[in-house]
Motif scaffolding. Sequence first.
Motif, PDB file in Angstrom:
ATOM      1  N   ILE A 188       0.848  -1.212   0.000  1.00 45.82           N
ATOM      2  CA  ILE A 188       0.000   0.000   0.000  1.00 45.82           C
ATOM      3  C   ILE A 188       0.881   1.260   0.000  1.00 45.82           C
ATOM      4  O   ILE A 188       0.619   2.213  -0.715  1.00 45.82           O
ATOM      5  CB  ILE A 188      -0.954  -0.001   1.219  1.00 45.82           C
ATOM      6  N   ASN A 237       0.843   4.202  -2.687  1.00 49.28           N
ATOM      7  CA  ASN A 237       0.571   5.553  -2.214  1.00 49.28           C
ATOM      8  C   ASN A 237       1.531   6.575  -2.803  1.00 49.28           C
ATOM      9  O   ASN A 237       1.139   7.698  -3.121  1.00 49.28           O
ATOM     10  CB  ASN A 237       0.703   5.578  -0.694  1.00 49.28           C
ATOM     11  N   MET A 245      -6.474   1.693  -7.658  1.00 50.32           N
ATOM     12  CA  MET A 245      -6.184   1.466  -6.237  1.00 50.32           C
ATOM     13  C   MET A 245      -7.270   0.604  -5.596  1.00 50.32           C
ATOM     14  O   MET A 245      -6.982  -0.253  -4.748  1.00 50.32           O
ATOM     15  CB  MET A 245      -6.053   2.811  -5.509  1.00 50.32           C
ATOM     16  N   GLN A 246      -8.522   0.833  -6.005  1.00 52.13           N
ATOM     17  CA  GLN A 246      -9.605   0.035  -5.425  1.00 52.13           C
ATOM     18  C   GLN A 246      -9.446  -1.445  -5.803  1.00 52.13           C
ATOM     19  O   GLN A 246      -9.672  -2.327  -4.985  1.00 52.13           O
ATOM     20  CB  GLN A 246     -10.965   0.585  -5.847  1.00 52.13           C
ATOM     21  N   MET A 306      -6.801  -2.863  -3.693  1.00 47.28           N
ATOM     22  CA  MET A 306      -7.302  -3.110  -2.341  1.00 47.28           C
ATOM     23  C   MET A 306      -8.135  -4.390  -2.269  1.00 47.28           C
ATOM     24  O   MET A 306      -8.137  -5.075  -1.251  1.00 47.28           O
ATOM     25  CB  MET A 306      -8.107  -1.921  -1.820  1.00 47.28           C
ATOM     26  N   GLU A 307      -8.840  -4.711  -3.354  1.00 40.74           N
ATOM     27  CA  GLU A 307      -9.600  -5.972  -3.358  1.00 40.74           C
ATOM     28  C   GLU A 307      -8.668  -7.168  -3.212  1.00 40.74           C
ATOM     29  O   GLU A 307      -9.015  -8.174  -2.616  1.00 40.74           O
ATOM     30  CB  GLU A 307     -10.418  -6.099  -4.648  1.00 40.74           C
ATOM     31  N   GLU A 348      -7.012  -6.602   0.778  1.00 38.61           N
ATOM     32  CA  GLU A 348      -7.832  -6.631   1.994  1.00 38.61           C
ATOM     33  C   GLU A 348      -7.929  -8.019   2.641  1.00 38.61           C
ATOM     34  O   GLU A 348      -7.739  -8.149   3.850  1.00 38.61           O
ATOM     35  CB  GLU A 348      -9.205  -6.031   1.750  1.00 38.61           C
ATOM     36  N   ILE A 363     -10.558   5.816   0.070  1.00 43.88           N
ATOM     37  CA  ILE A 363      -9.670   4.654  -0.067  1.00 43.88           C
ATOM     38  C   ILE A 363      -8.839   4.481   1.213  1.00 43.88           C
ATOM     39  O   ILE A 363      -8.742   3.388   1.764  1.00 43.88           O
ATOM     40  CB  ILE A 363      -8.764   4.795  -1.310  1.00 43.88           C
ATOM     41  N   SER A 400     -10.927   3.370   4.211  1.00 42.18           N
ATOM     42  CA  SER A 400     -11.272   1.940   4.182  1.00 42.18           C
ATOM     43  C   SER A 400     -10.111   1.080   4.676  1.00 42.18           C
ATOM     44  O   SER A 400     -10.331   0.032   5.298  1.00 42.18           O
ATOM     45  CB  SER A 400     -11.652   1.509   2.761  1.00 42.18           C
ATOM     46  N   ILE A 401      -8.894   1.532   4.404  1.00 43.98           N
ATOM     47  CA  ILE A 401      -7.726   0.787   4.904  1.00 43.98           C
ATOM     48  C   ILE A 401      -7.703   0.847   6.443  1.00 43.98           C
ATOM     49  O   ILE A 401      -7.480  -0.153   7.116  1.00 43.98           O
ATOM     50  CB  ILE A 401      -6.413   1.364   4.314  1.00 43.98           C
ATOM     51  N   SER A 407     -10.338  -1.517   7.806  1.00 41.64           N
ATOM     52  CA  SER A 407      -9.907  -2.929   7.741  1.00 41.64           C
ATOM     53  C   SER A 407      -8.926  -3.251   8.861  1.00 41.64           C
ATOM     54  O   SER A 407      -9.043  -4.275   9.536  1.00 41.64           O
ATOM     55  CB  SER A 407      -9.157  -3.244   6.451  1.00 41.64           C
TER      56      SER A 407
END
Length: 210
Positions: free
Chosen positions: A34, A38, A65-66, A69-70, A73, A101, A104-105, A108
């Motif tokens: 990540i 970034n 990026m999404q 993340m899938e 995660e 975004i 959401s990190i 999680s």
Amino acid sequence: MSELANAFVQLDEQTVYKLVDQKISEGVSPLDIIKECNQGLTEVGELFALGQYYLTELMFSAEIMQAVMEKLEPLISNTENKQNTLGTVVIGTVKGDIHDIGKSIVVSLLKTHGFEVIDLGVDVPAEKFIEAVKQSGAKVLGMSALLNSTYQEMKNVVDALEEAGLRENVKVIIGGTICTENVRKFTGADAYANDAMTGVKFAKSVYGVE
Ligand code: B12
């Protein structure tokens, strides 16, 4: 800049996915992956600010990026230790801001570390934060913000906590690239963070664990 960050800057979707998959198979930690992504996203933002990239590119970088993340995660949830509920955290992106975004990190990671998280989503007005804190009894309130225009809104939330008589029992952390010690002071928050783990550490310290 790393190859992965550079692929992000070029918006070279397939190379980003290939490099992320490669790093996952090499056992690189999801948080380190990540971090690299970034760096690329930050540069995309710079190019946008300079007028060299347009909103379309900004939106495309978010889509990439999404998708990353899938992939990451489930790994975040698997690699960390799940514990019993340590406490409750209310979190949201402040009114006027729809970036989510990073938030959401944080969500999680908090869940992975054993916190119950009430995620209010994006563009969250002060009343909604206050209501959620009241109903849940959460001792930690997290606000995410990426736009300079949100300083006042973060302060409004802290002021509203005060007015509702909740400030003494609730610790507030603001997070996002724009958050600095000066912004923390202006808003009246207790802490600020530019990364997700700082949020987890903060919540742990408030709830007196570890
Ligand atoms: C992707 C992106 C978008 C996407 C967002 C999609 C989505 N679902 O989130 C879209 C295309 C929608 C978008 C829209 C806009 N954007 Co934009 N966007 C970005 C970009 C390129 C990346 C942001 C991102 O997701 N980074 C990746 C995540 C993982 O990082 P992060 O958010 O920083 O989160 C990490 C930490 O900060 C921290 N953290 C974050 N929140 C919290 C909260 C807590 C409690 C804690 C503890 C920690 C924490 O943990 C995370 C993980 O480490 C940035 C560039 C940048 N430098 O940030 C610009 C940027 C943020 N956008 C910007 C702008 C101007 C806009 C628009 C106004 C553009 C326009 N003209 O319409 C709109 C705003 C719309 C609105 N009302 O919100 C500017 C903001 C300038 C400023 N400082 O005010 C930036 C900086 C680009 C630039 N350099 O100009 N954007």
